[in-house]
Design a protein around this motif. Sequence first.
Motif, PDB file in Angstrom:
ATOM      1  N   GLN A  65       0.826  -1.208   0.000  1.00  0.00           N
ATOM      2  CA  GLN A  65       0.000   0.000   0.000  1.00  0.00           C
ATOM      3  C   GLN A  65       0.859   1.256   0.000  1.00  0.00           C
ATOM      4  O   GLN A  65       0.528   2.256  -0.661  1.00  0.00           O
ATOM      5  N   ALA A  66       1.957   1.212   0.736  1.00  0.00           N
ATOM      6  CA  ALA A  66       2.854   2.364   0.767  1.00  0.00           C
ATOM      7  C   ALA A  66       3.421   2.644  -0.623  1.00  0.00           C
ATOM      8  O   ALA A  66       3.456   3.798  -1.076  1.00  0.00           O
ATOM      9  N   ALA A  67       3.837   1.584  -1.296  1.00  0.00           N
ATOM     10  CA  ALA A  67       4.386   1.759  -2.641  1.00  0.00           C
ATOM     11  C   ALA A  67       3.339   2.337  -3.581  1.00  0.00           C
ATOM     12  O   ALA A  67       3.656   3.168  -4.454  1.00  0.00           O
ATOM     13  N   ALA A  68       2.080   1.943  -3.392  1.00  0.00           N
ATOM     14  CA  ALA A  68       1.007   2.411  -4.268  1.00  0.00           C
ATOM     15  C   ALA A  68       0.749   3.906  -4.125  1.00  0.00           C
ATOM     16  O   ALA A  68       0.301   4.561  -5.081  1.00  0.00           O
ATOM     17  N   VAL A  69       1.012   4.464  -2.939  1.00  0.00           N
ATOM     18  CA  VAL A  69       0.778   5.901  -2.731  1.00  0.00           C
ATOM     19  C   VAL A  69       2.076   6.699  -2.782  1.00  0.00           C
ATOM     20  O   VAL A  69       2.102   7.881  -2.433  1.00  0.00           O
TER      21      VAL A  69
ATOM     22  N   PRO B  43       0.474  15.025   2.635  1.00  0.00           N
ATOM     23  CA  PRO B  43       1.795  14.759   2.059  1.00  0.00           C
ATOM     24  C   PRO B  43       2.535  13.701   2.885  1.00  0.00           C
ATOM     25  O   PRO B  43       2.294  13.543   4.080  1.00  0.00           O
ATOM     26  N   VAL B  44       3.391  12.995   2.214  1.00  0.00           N
ATOM     27  CA  VAL B  44       4.220  12.024   2.908  1.00  0.00           C
ATOM     28  C   VAL B  44       5.253  12.754   3.752  1.00  0.00           C
ATOM     29  O   VAL B  44       5.953  13.651   3.253  1.00  0.00           O
ATOM     30  N   GLY B  45       5.322  12.410   5.025  1.00  0.00           N
ATOM     31  CA  GLY B  45       6.258  13.088   5.913  1.00  0.00           C
ATOM     32  C   GLY B  45       7.319  12.153   6.450  1.00  0.00           C
ATOM     33  O   GLY B  45       7.276  10.924   6.253  1.00  0.00           O
ATOM     34  N   ASP B  46       8.273  12.726   7.174  1.00  0.00           N
ATOM     35  CA  ASP B  46       9.355  11.923   7.756  1.00  0.00           C
ATOM     36  C   ASP B  46       8.818  10.910   8.760  1.00  0.00           C
ATOM     37  O   ASP B  46       9.392   9.820   8.913  1.00  0.00           O
ATOM     38  N   GLY B  47       7.728  11.265   9.445  1.00  0.00           N
ATOM     39  CA  GLY B  47       7.136  10.323  10.398  1.00  0.00           C
ATOM     40  C   GLY B  47       6.590   9.095   9.700  1.00  0.00           C
ATOM     41  O   GLY B  47       6.740   7.964  10.203  1.00  0.00           O
TER      42      GLY B  47
END
Length: 556
Positions: free
Chosen positions: A443-447, A522-526
Motif C-alpha cells: 500500500q505504501a508503494a502504491a501511494v 503529504p508524505v512526511g518523515d514520520g
Amino acid sequence: MTPADLASTVLTAARAVFVTRGLDVSLLPETTAVERPRNPEHGDYASTLALQLGKKAGVAPRELALALAEELNSRPGVKSVEIAGPGFLNIRLDAAAAGVLARDVVLAGDAYGHTDRLTGQRINLEFVSANPTGPVHVGGVRWAAVGDALARLLRAAGAEVGTEYYFNDAGSQISRFARSLYASAKGEPVPEGGYGGAYIAEIATAVTEAAPDVLTLDAEPALEVFRVEGVQRMFAEIKQSLADFGVRFDTYFNEKDLHDRGELQEALDRLTEQGSVFTADGATWLRTSDFGDDKDRVLRKSDGDWTYFAADCAYYLDKRQRGFDRVVIMLGADHHGYIGRMKAMAACFGDDPERNLEILIGQLVSLVRDGEPVRMSKRAGTVVTLEDFVDALGVDATRYALARYSSDSPIDIDVDLWTRASRENPVYYVQYVAARTASVARQAAAVGLTRGEPDAMRADLLVQEKENDLLKALGEYPDTVARSAELREPHHVARLLEKIAGAYHRFYDEPACRILPRGDEPVGDGNRARLWLNDATRTVIANGLGLLGVSAPERM
C-alpha cells in the motif's frame, strides 16, 4: 542502537573506568550482554556488569556501578542511567538511538539475529532416527520439528552443525519387519511381535511386484528379499515424508555400515586401550559403572554377537572421529535410562561427557480432535504418524505447534485450535503479522511512500509508546536466538514472535502511529520512519519463522 551495540558501549565504558581508576583491565570479559528489565519502568535495558566485576576488581559493586553510570551518561544514544540495588545498571536510550534499530534491522535483512555466540563449535545433531519398520510416528514428528529448528538456531548462533539420521537397518526389529512383510504377501496373519497396518500390505505388494518370484523361494532367501527391498522402500518413504515436512539431513548413517566396516571392533579396541573393558562369563563388558552408570554393559555376548550398546559405542566414536567436538542426540520419553550409560561410555573413551556428549529427551505428544485423543493412524494402524499431523494441521501449523513448547513437557495439540483462522491460533496470529506488514509495504508503494535513504531516516520521530514497545520487542530477537541455541530450546523464539506480533498489532491500531498518509496528506518523515519500523517487523517475523521452518506469507 541494537542490544549488541549497547552491550559493546557498556563494555567500552567499563574499560575506560578501569583505566582511569588503575584497575586490572584483564578482568574485563571479552563480551557482555544487556537484558530487558521485567518492569519497563526500570528502563530500556539492564546490565549486571558492575556486580560481576566489583569484588574481582576490589571495588564495591555499587561504587563501580556509579562510575559506570557516569561514563555511560556521556555516551551518544544513552539518555540516562540509574543505579538499582547493589549495583544494577538501568539504562534508557534517547529516542533516536532506540528508533535507529528499525533501520538497522531492515539493512541487516536475513542476517539480523545471527550472532557469533557459538562460533568455533562443531556439533553433530542427531534426531528422529526412527527405525525403518514403519512411518514416522508422533514422537519422531516432534523431534523432526524441534530438531530441525534447533539446527537452524545453532547455525544462526555461529556453530558448525551436521544433522544426522541414524538408520537402524540391522537387528531383531528389522527381522520382525521382514517376517511381517512375508506373512502379508502370503496372506497370513501378523506374526508374533510383528508389525500390522495397511502400510505393511502396501510394501509387501510393492516387493512382490518388483520380485515376482519371491514367494517361490525358500523361506530364508525370501525373507532376505523382503528385508532388503522392504527396508529400502520404507526408508525412502520416511525420507520423502520428512522432506515434505521441510526436514532434510546432511547425513543418513546406516548402522549396518558400522558392522561391515569393522567399526565395532575398532571401538572395542579403543575402549580396551583405555582400560575399561573386561571379560566375564564368556562375554566382553564395558566397565561403565566406574563412571556413574548403574551397572556394567555387555559389548559382545558369549556367543560372539555384538550388542546394540556396542553399535552405540562405535557410532559415537565415528562421530568424534569425523571432527565433531559435541555430539547431541535427541531421544524420546522412554529413553531416560539411556543417558547414564551413554555418558559413562563417553567417559570410557576418555572424553568429557559433559562437554562432548549431550542427550535431550522429548516428552509425549498427543493429537486431539473434538476434545478426544486421535489414537491411531488409518494407515499405520496403531500410532499417529507424521502424515496424520500434516493432514490435520498442515506443515506450518504442525511445525510451529511442536516447536512452540519446551520439549521436556508433554503437550496436547488441539486440531480445532491449530486450524482456526483467529488470534487464538498462535501460528495464524504470527503469520498474520507477516502478511499485514507485507500488505502495508504494498500500500505504501502504491501511494508513493518509500523509506528513503537510510541516512535520512528520522529515528527520533519514533517516540510513541507503542512504537517504543515494538522496538524493544524487536531488539530482543538476537539475544533470544542465541539463548535458544545455547539452551537447545526453540520455543523461546516462537514466544518472542508472538510478543512481537502483539506489539505490532497495538502499534498498527494506534492512530498516532499511522504509517500511511490520509487522503491528500503529504508524505512526511514520520510516515517514512514508521515504514522502516513496519518493514523491520516483517524482517524479524520472517527470520524467526524461518528458524522454526515455518513460512512467512505475504498474503493470507
